[in-house]
Motif scaffolding. Structure first.
Motif, PDB file in Angstrom:
ATOM      1  N   TYR A  13     -36.790  28.949  21.013  1.00 49.17           N
ATOM      2  CA  TYR A  13     -35.987  28.421  19.902  1.00 49.17           C
ATOM      3  C   TYR A  13     -35.412  29.566  19.063  1.00 49.17           C
ATOM      4  O   TYR A  13     -34.242  29.531  18.661  1.00 49.17           O
ATOM      5  CB  TYR A  13     -36.834  27.506  19.020  1.00 49.17           C
ATOM      6  N   THR A  22     -25.155  22.458  11.732  1.00 55.39           N
ATOM      7  CA  THR A  22     -25.675  21.195  12.286  1.00 55.39           C
ATOM      8  C   THR A  22     -24.667  20.500  13.200  1.00 55.39           C
ATOM      9  O   THR A  22     -24.991  20.183  14.352  1.00 55.39           O
ATOM     10  CB  THR A  22     -26.129  20.262  11.157  1.00 55.39           C
ATOM     11  N   PHE A  40     -24.283  22.643  16.497  1.00 52.93           N
ATOM     12  CA  PHE A  40     -25.366  22.509  17.470  1.00 52.93           C
ATOM     13  C   PHE A  40     -25.364  21.127  18.110  1.00 52.93           C
ATOM     14  O   PHE A  40     -25.603  20.993  19.314  1.00 52.93           O
ATOM     15  CB  PHE A  40     -26.718  22.778  16.789  1.00 52.93           C
ATOM     16  N   HIS A  41     -25.105  20.085  17.325  1.00 52.06           N
ATOM     17  CA  HIS A  41     -25.118  18.733  17.880  1.00 52.06           C
ATOM     18  C   HIS A  41     -23.964  18.523  18.857  1.00 52.06           C
ATOM     19  O   HIS A  41     -24.116  17.816  19.858  1.00 52.06           O
ATOM     20  CB  HIS A  41     -25.055  17.707  16.749  1.00 52.06           C
ATOM     21  N   THR A  44     -29.382  17.007  20.456  1.00 53.36           N
ATOM     22  CA  THR A  44     -30.486  17.317  19.531  1.00 53.36           C
ATOM     23  C   THR A  44     -31.559  18.201  20.185  1.00 53.36           C
ATOM     24  O   THR A  44     -32.615  18.422  19.590  1.00 53.36           O
ATOM     25  CB  THR A  44     -31.132  16.015  19.032  1.00 53.36           C
ATOM     26  N   LYS A  45     -31.295  18.702  21.377  1.00 55.45           N
ATOM     27  CA  LYS A  45     -32.298  19.462  22.129  1.00 55.45           C
ATOM     28  C   LYS A  45     -32.773  20.706  21.390  1.00 55.45           C
ATOM     29  O   LYS A  45     -33.941  21.085  21.478  1.00 55.45           O
ATOM     30  CB  LYS A  45     -31.717  19.852  23.491  1.00 55.45           C
ATOM     31  N   TRP A  46     -31.865  21.349  20.642  1.00 54.98           N
ATOM     32  CA  TRP A  46     -32.189  22.620  19.994  1.00 54.98           C
ATOM     33  C   TRP A  46     -32.184  22.499  18.478  1.00 54.98           C
ATOM     34  O   TRP A  46     -31.921  23.474  17.768  1.00 54.98           O
ATOM     35  CB  TRP A  46     -31.201  23.699  20.440  1.00 54.98           C
ATOM     36  N   ASP A  47     -32.516  21.323  17.928  1.00 56.23           N
ATOM     37  CA  ASP A  47     -32.498  21.132  16.473  1.00 56.23           C
ATOM     38  C   ASP A  47     -33.449  22.081  15.742  1.00 56.23           C
ATOM     39  O   ASP A  47     -33.193  22.468  14.602  1.00 56.23           O
ATOM     40  CB  ASP A  47     -32.850  19.681  16.112  1.00 56.23           C
ATOM     41  N   SER A 106     -33.787  25.041  16.198  1.00 57.57           N
ATOM     42  CA  SER A 106     -33.134  26.347  16.048  1.00 57.57           C
ATOM     43  C   SER A 106     -32.139  26.386  14.891  1.00 57.57           C
ATOM     44  O   SER A 106     -31.721  27.476  14.480  1.00 57.57           O
ATOM     45  CB  SER A 106     -32.393  26.719  17.345  1.00 57.57           C
ATOM     46  N   ILE A 107     -31.746  25.221  14.347  1.00 58.52           N
ATOM     47  CA  ILE A 107     -30.622  25.178  13.406  1.00 58.52           C
ATOM     48  C   ILE A 107     -30.900  25.969  12.128  1.00 58.52           C
ATOM     49  O   ILE A 107     -30.103  26.807  11.713  1.00 58.52           O
ATOM     50  CB  ILE A 107     -30.239  23.720  13.073  1.00 58.52           C
TER      51      ILE A 107
END
Length: 490
Positions: free
Chosen positions: A247, A311, A314-315, A320-323, A325-326
């Motif tokens: 992440y 946000t 990334f979406h 939402t796989k890497w939320d 990391s946001i």
């Protein structure tokens, strides 16, 4: 009559460095999105663990001589040849050492034996990169950046194709490894086949020593910098495991799309023209001021925008796989602002040969980072409900350390160059204030429940209209110059 020529060459260098960075990061992003959708956080964690050690090897291969060559007004054929042979010898020697050390590297990350073969192949990359250092340096010295952009772009295209094909075939982390190796190999091949320069069969100890004064100090500076760029990955992987490291690696990777692009444009474009006027204080200060305003004009909207739009970005790219990391990405983006301007001021000092000041500034930066790391390290832990909470705390500490270091660098640069600190701040303040004012209006666009791509487009349009519009109303000379660079009218 020298000024128009130097100005034109600087403009061309800026243009092609910007084209290179934009093309490289676009291709890097496209490949990265596909790989992030296919591969797991653990796959990225594996590669992140190896990159910690590769970064140090690459640094030792260069040994600070790349920047020392750029700083020298008129390097000779003997100088270039000596540095090339030295780089290659260092690369092969370090590869042998790291090949034998692969089991020890695996032990640092829980004894995961997958790291052993992965690292032994991945370390070939710094040998390939060492072979192209001098070719790139010669082109940068002459401010002929077009072929560097072509070589980078072609390498990234073929590397991306290889990486995606391997990822889709189920090769996991190996896809990232071969993506990097193919990109480095193609870049080196293009430069060696398109440039007429070939090294002499000579190695001059005297030439090497002549670079040692600046080169050794820059190597110490770069070594300390590399420690604190990579110690986070090491500690996260060692303390929390490969999944949290994955992440963090994603957040770091995507934040660097903007940060490194800006940093590399600044460091590769500005040093040669500054070095050319190092003996003319008036012109030097004037050029520094213009470069500072230009850097601020690009940096604040790019990095503040990245943080604000994280946000929906990334979406749109990953779902939402890497939320997790946001928030890490947002902190790193803001920290990048201080990184870019610290790097800019370092170029001012380097152009004047102030390598000792640069080395001590690195010590100050690393001292601040150590204090922040000691204070936040107890929070670095892993668990089902706190996967990246400790990583977030650690990055807040590093953001604070970076801001303090930038302040010290500002003061030292003012004393070393004769440019008043208030003048350096005045070059930045209008663009920072405008971006801070635009950010809340951009965030209003996220209140509507629409597709992330629509939110992202609305935020970009809102922020862009405010930033460009206000600069136009205020008659920003920098904005006019930026358009002139793009259109090649300067």
């Amino acid at each position: 009559m020298q000024e128009p020529s130097l100005k034109s060459r600087t403009a061309s260098t800026l243009k092609w460095n910007t084209v290179d960075r934009l093309a490289s990061q676009l291709l890097y992003a496209l490949t990265g999105v596909v790989l992030a959708r296919i591969l797991s956080p653990a796959d990225f964690g594996l590669v992140g663990a190896v990159l910690v050690f590769q970064a140090f090897a690459s640094l030792l291969v260069d040994s600070g001589f790349y920047s020392a060559l750029l700083q020298r007004k008129a390097p000779t054929q003997t100088d270039y040849s000596t540095i090339l042979w030295f780089n290659l010898a260092m690369a092969f020697g370090l590869y042998i050492i790291l090949y034998a050390s692969a089991p020890l590297i695996a032990d640092c990350f829980g004894g995961d034996e997958r790291i052993i073969p992965l690292s032994r192949v991945m370390f070939l990359g710094f040998i390939l990169n060492a072979s192209s250092i001098v070719q790139v340096n010669r082109l940068m010295k002459r401010m002929e950046v077009r072929m560097v952009a072509v070589a980078n772009t072609l390498g990234l295209v073929l590397g991306g194709v290889a990486g995606i094909a391997l990822a889709m075939s189920g090769y996991g982390a190996w896809a990232i490894v071969w993506q990097a190796l193919v990109a480095a190999g193609v870049k080196s091949l293009v430069l060696w086949t398109t440039q007429g320069w070939r090294p002499s069969r000579t190695f001059s100890v005297a030439s090497l020593r002549s670079f040692f004064g600046i080169g050794s100090r820059l190597m110490v500076t770069a070594f300390l910098n590399t420690v604190f760029l990579n110690i986070y990955s090491f500690l996260i992987g060692n303390r929390t495991g490969l999944v949290p490291l994955g992440y963090y690696t994603q957040a770091d990777k995507w934040s660097k799309v903007g940060i490194l692009s800006l940093y590399q444009v600044v460091t590769s474009s500005f040093l040669p023209p500054l070095a050319a006027v190092q003996d003319e204080p008036g012109r030097f200060r004037h050029m520094c001021s213009r470069m500072g305003r230009f850097t601020a004009y690009l940096t604040f909207p790019a990095l503040v925008g990245m943080a604000v739009m994280a946000t929906p970005l990334f979406h749109m790219l990953f779902g939402t796989k890497w939320d997790a990391s946001i928030i890490l990405f947002q902190i790193l983006a803001v920290r990048g602002i201080f990184t870019v301007f610290t790097g800019l001021y370092t170029q001012y000092l380097l152009a004047l040969g102030r390598a000792r000041a640069i080395m001590w500034l690195e010590v100050v930066r690393d001292g601040a980072a150590i204090v922040a790391l000691v204070l936040t390290f107890p929070y670095l832990s892993a668990g089902p409900d706190v996967l990246t909470d400790g990583v977030e705390t650690m990055l807040w500490g590093q953001l604070t350390a970076s801001a303090l270091t930038w302040g010290v660098t500002l003061v030292v640069t003012a004393r070393g160059t004769g440019i008043a600190a208030r003048s350096l701040l005045a070059d930045l303040a209008p663009y920072a204030a405008l971006c801070v004012a635009a950010a809340p209006l951009m965030l209003l666009c996220t209140g509507v429940s629409v597709h992330p791509a629509v939110q992202l487009a609305a935020m970009t349009a809102t922020g862009g209209a405010i930033y460009v519009g206000v600069n136009a109303l205020l008659g920003s000379r920098v904005q006019r110059d930026a358009l002139a660079y793009v259109l090649r009218r300067s």
